[in-house]
Design a protein around this motif. Sequence first.
Motif, PDB file in Angstrom:
ATOM      1  N   LEU A 101     -21.569 -40.997  -0.797  1.00  0.00           N
ATOM      2  CA  LEU A 101     -21.361 -40.815   0.641  1.00  0.00           C
ATOM      3  C   LEU A 101     -20.229 -41.716   1.132  1.00  0.00           C
ATOM      4  CD1 LEU A 101     -22.391 -39.436   3.207  1.00  0.00           C
ATOM      5  CD2 LEU A 101     -23.948 -41.369   3.496  1.00  0.00           C
ATOM      6  N   TYR A 102     -20.177 -42.935   0.626  1.00  0.00           N
ATOM      7  CA  TYR A 102     -19.122 -43.874   1.006  1.00  0.00           C
ATOM      8  C   TYR A 102     -17.742 -43.341   0.605  1.00  0.00           C
ATOM      9  CZ  TYR A 102     -16.346 -48.162   1.057  1.00  0.00           C
ATOM     10  OH  TYR A 102     -15.379 -49.084   1.272  1.00  0.00           O
ATOM     11  N   VAL A 103     -17.639 -42.821  -0.613  1.00  0.00           N
ATOM     12  CA  VAL A 103     -16.362 -42.284  -1.098  1.00  0.00           C
ATOM     13  C   VAL A 103     -15.941 -41.078  -0.252  1.00  0.00           C
ATOM     14  CG1 VAL A 103     -15.300 -41.053  -3.039  1.00  0.00           C
ATOM     15  CG2 VAL A 103     -16.604 -43.128  -3.449  1.00  0.00           C
ATOM     16  N   THR A 104     -16.880 -40.185   0.029  1.00  0.00           N
ATOM     17  CA  THR A 104     -16.567 -38.977   0.792  1.00  0.00           C
ATOM     18  C   THR A 104     -16.193 -39.317   2.231  1.00  0.00           C
ATOM     19  OG1 THR A 104     -18.118 -37.772  -0.580  1.00  0.00           O
ATOM     20  CG2 THR A 104     -17.418 -36.703   1.426  1.00  0.00           C
ATOM     21  N   TRP A 105     -16.972 -40.175   2.860  1.00  0.00           N
ATOM     22  CA  TRP A 105     -16.729 -40.535   4.261  1.00  0.00           C
ATOM     23  C   TRP A 105     -15.411 -41.294   4.399  1.00  0.00           C
ATOM     24  CZ3 TRP A 105     -19.015 -38.803   8.465  1.00  0.00           C
ATOM     25  CH2 TRP A 105     -18.833 -39.480   9.660  1.00  0.00           C
ATOM     26  N   GLY A 106     -15.139 -42.198   3.465  1.00  0.00           N
ATOM     27  CA  GLY A 106     -13.898 -42.961   3.520  1.00  0.00           C
ATOM     28  C   GLY A 106     -12.672 -42.083   3.368  1.00  0.00           C
ATOM     29  N   SER A 107     -12.723 -41.164   2.421  1.00  0.00           N
ATOM     30  CA  SER A 107     -11.572 -40.274   2.241  1.00  0.00           C
ATOM     31  C   SER A 107     -11.411 -39.341   3.443  1.00  0.00           C
ATOM     32  CB  SER A 107     -11.706 -39.480   0.949  1.00  0.00           C
ATOM     33  OG  SER A 107     -12.874 -38.700   0.972  1.00  0.00           O
ATOM     34  N   TYR A 108     -12.511 -38.938   4.062  1.00  0.00           N
ATOM     35  CA  TYR A 108     -12.443 -38.106   5.264  1.00  0.00           C
ATOM     36  C   TYR A 108     -11.702 -38.849   6.371  1.00  0.00           C
ATOM     37  CZ  TYR A 108     -13.967 -36.117   9.687  1.00  0.00           C
ATOM     38  OH  TYR A 108     -13.989 -35.621  10.959  1.00  0.00           O
ATOM     39  N   HIS A 109     -12.077 -40.100   6.604  1.00  0.00           N
ATOM     40  CA  HIS A 109     -11.441 -40.857   7.683  1.00  0.00           C
ATOM     41  C   HIS A 109      -9.983 -41.178   7.384  1.00  0.00           C
ATOM     42  CE1 HIS A 109     -14.396 -41.452  10.766  1.00  0.00           C
ATOM     43  NE2 HIS A 109     -15.317 -41.598   9.830  1.00  0.00           N
ATOM     44  N   ILE A 110      -9.657 -41.435   6.133  1.00  0.00           N
ATOM     45  CA  ILE A 110      -8.265 -41.682   5.777  1.00  0.00           C
ATOM     46  C   ILE A 110      -7.433 -40.425   6.040  1.00  0.00           C
ATOM     47  CG2 ILE A 110      -6.705 -42.037   3.820  1.00  0.00           C
ATOM     48  CD1 ILE A 110      -8.842 -43.953   2.703  1.00  0.00           C
ATOM     49  N   CYS A 111      -7.967 -39.276   5.665  1.00  0.00           N
ATOM     50  CA  CYS A 111      -7.234 -38.016   5.881  1.00  0.00           C
ATOM     51  C   CYS A 111      -7.076 -37.706   7.364  1.00  0.00           C
ATOM     52  CB  CYS A 111      -7.949 -36.870   5.173  1.00  0.00           C
ATOM     53  SG  CYS A 111      -7.831 -36.979   3.390  1.00  0.00           S
ATOM     54  N   ARG A 112      -8.112 -37.965   8.158  1.00  0.00           N
ATOM     55  CA  ARG A 112      -7.997 -37.714   9.595  1.00  0.00           C
ATOM     56  C   ARG A 112      -6.971 -38.648  10.226  1.00  0.00           C
ATOM     57  NH1 ARG A 112      -9.067 -33.434  12.250  1.00  0.00           N
ATOM     58  NH2 ARG A 112      -9.850 -34.504  14.040  1.00  0.00           N
ATOM     59  N   ALA A 113      -6.917 -39.896   9.765  1.00  0.00           N
ATOM     60  CA  ALA A 113      -5.940 -40.838  10.307  1.00  0.00           C
ATOM     61  C   ALA A 113      -4.519 -40.454   9.915  1.00  0.00           C
ATOM     62  CB  ALA A 113      -6.247 -42.253   9.828  1.00  0.00           C
ATOM     63  N   GLN A 120      -9.499 -29.678   6.593  1.00  0.00           N
ATOM     64  CA  GLN A 120      -8.748 -30.233   5.472  1.00  0.00           C
ATOM     65  C   GLN A 120      -9.340 -31.574   5.037  1.00  0.00           C
ATOM     66  OE1 GLN A 120      -4.925 -30.332   7.341  1.00  0.00           O
ATOM     67  NE2 GLN A 120      -4.193 -28.524   6.216  1.00  0.00           N
ATOM     68  N   ALA A 121      -9.697 -32.413   5.993  1.00  0.00           N
ATOM     69  CA  ALA A 121     -10.249 -33.729   5.672  1.00  0.00           C
ATOM     70  C   ALA A 121     -11.604 -33.607   4.978  1.00  0.00           C
ATOM     71  CB  ALA A 121     -10.370 -34.569   6.936  1.00  0.00           C
ATOM     72  N   VAL A 122     -12.454 -32.701   5.454  1.00  0.00           N
ATOM     73  CA  VAL A 122     -13.745 -32.481   4.789  1.00  0.00           C
ATOM     74  C   VAL A 122     -13.514 -31.944   3.383  1.00  0.00           C
ATOM     75  CG1 VAL A 122     -15.848 -31.087   4.835  1.00  0.00           C
ATOM     76  CG2 VAL A 122     -15.069 -32.206   6.912  1.00  0.00           C
ATOM     77  N   GLY A 123     -12.564 -31.040   3.236  1.00  0.00           N
ATOM     78  CA  GLY A 123     -12.255 -30.491   1.918  1.00  0.00           C
ATOM     79  C   GLY A 123     -11.774 -31.555   0.943  1.00  0.00           C
ATOM     80  N   VAL A 124     -10.926 -32.460   1.403  1.00  0.00           N
ATOM     81  CA  VAL A 124     -10.453 -33.535   0.536  1.00  0.00           C
ATOM     82  C   VAL A 124     -11.610 -34.456   0.162  1.00  0.00           C
ATOM     83  CG1 VAL A 124      -9.014 -35.618   0.467  1.00  0.00           C
ATOM     84  CG2 VAL A 124      -8.063 -33.470   1.288  1.00  0.00           C
ATOM     85  N   GLY A 125     -12.495 -34.758   1.119  1.00  0.00           N
ATOM     86  CA  GLY A 125     -13.655 -35.598   0.824  1.00  0.00           C
ATOM     87  C   GLY A 125     -14.557 -34.986  -0.227  1.00  0.00           C
ATOM     88  N   VAL A 126     -14.813 -33.703  -0.096  1.00  0.00           N
ATOM     89  CA  VAL A 126     -15.651 -33.018  -1.079  1.00  0.00           C
ATOM     90  C   VAL A 126     -14.941 -32.924  -2.427  1.00  0.00           C
ATOM     91  CG1 VAL A 126     -16.717 -30.786  -1.615  1.00  0.00           C
ATOM     92  CG2 VAL A 126     -16.968 -31.774   0.658  1.00  0.00           C
ATOM     93  N   TRP A 127     -13.633 -32.687  -2.415  1.00  0.00           N
ATOM     94  CA  TRP A 127     -12.862 -32.616  -3.656  1.00  0.00           C
ATOM     95  C   TRP A 127     -12.902 -33.942  -4.397  1.00  0.00           C
ATOM     96  CZ3 TRP A 127      -8.109 -34.918  -5.094  1.00  0.00           C
ATOM     97  CH2 TRP A 127      -7.569 -34.411  -6.285  1.00  0.00           C
ATOM     98  N   ILE A 128     -12.726 -35.047  -3.666  1.00  0.00           N
ATOM     99  CA  ILE A 128     -12.770 -36.359  -4.314  1.00  0.00           C
ATOM    100  C   ILE A 128     -14.163 -36.638  -4.850  1.00  0.00           C
ATOM    101  CG2 ILE A 128     -12.620 -38.845  -3.859  1.00  0.00           C
ATOM    102  CD1 ILE A 128     -10.178 -38.241  -2.151  1.00  0.00           C
ATOM    103  N   LEU A 129     -15.208 -36.245  -4.116  1.00  0.00           N
ATOM    104  CA  LEU A 129     -16.577 -36.412  -4.616  1.00  0.00           C
ATOM    105  C   LEU A 129     -16.776 -35.608  -5.903  1.00  0.00           C
ATOM    106  CD1 LEU A 129     -19.409 -37.561  -4.226  1.00  0.00           C
ATOM    107  CD2 LEU A 129     -19.938 -35.553  -2.862  1.00  0.00           C
ATOM    108  N   ALA A 130     -16.241 -34.394  -5.954  1.00  0.00           N
ATOM    109  CA  ALA A 130     -16.342 -33.585  -7.175  1.00  0.00           C
ATOM    110  C   ALA A 130     -15.586 -34.228  -8.329  1.00  0.00           C
ATOM    111  CB  ALA A 130     -15.811 -32.172  -6.906  1.00  0.00           C
ATOM    112  N   MET A 131     -14.430 -34.824  -8.052  1.00  0.00           N
ATOM    113  CA  MET A 131     -13.678 -35.505  -9.109  1.00  0.00           C
ATOM    114  C   MET A 131     -14.452 -36.714  -9.639  1.00  0.00           C
ATOM    115  SD  MET A 131     -10.882 -34.071  -9.978  1.00  0.00           S
ATOM    116  CE  MET A 131     -11.561 -32.459  -9.764  1.00  0.00           C
TER     117      MET A 131
END
Length: 145
Positions: A101-113, A120-131
């Motif tokens: 959750l930390y990895v997904t939420w952090g990447s979401y906020h970085i993408c939104r910023a 797109q930000a949710v997609g990147v968060g889920v993609w990083i979680l899958a990786m």
Amino acid sequence: MTTTASLVTTVVTGAVLVAVAAYAVRAFPWQRLPTRAAAAPGSGAGATAALPGDTARPSWAPVALGGVAVVALGAGVGAALVPTTPVLGALLGLFAGLIALYVTWGSYHICRARGMTYAQAVGVGVWILAMVFLVGVVARLVLGG
């Protein structure tokens, strides 16, 4: 012979994943994305700047529900993997779910910023979680277990 073939297959799969991730990072123009402050000049802090693709204030319900599901799934998988002491397994799974959750939420906020839209930000968060999940699978296959 079978162990050697499995090891080679795992290493090749890991190398392909690393190559795809490296290509994706280099192919996307991260440096040229507008930030929130730059999206609407003169808007002050830029917290309410209208970015391309943003039509309304995003709903937090799907993100919160997904976070609860990831943490609960981690606890359930942990309890299932340690049948002798399911409480310890559930705690380890809960910890793993919180890290996910930390990895997904952090990447979401970085993408939104950096100016990405909500989807797109949710997609990147889920993609990083899958990786992260795939790296865990590859590590488990390489190390055995």
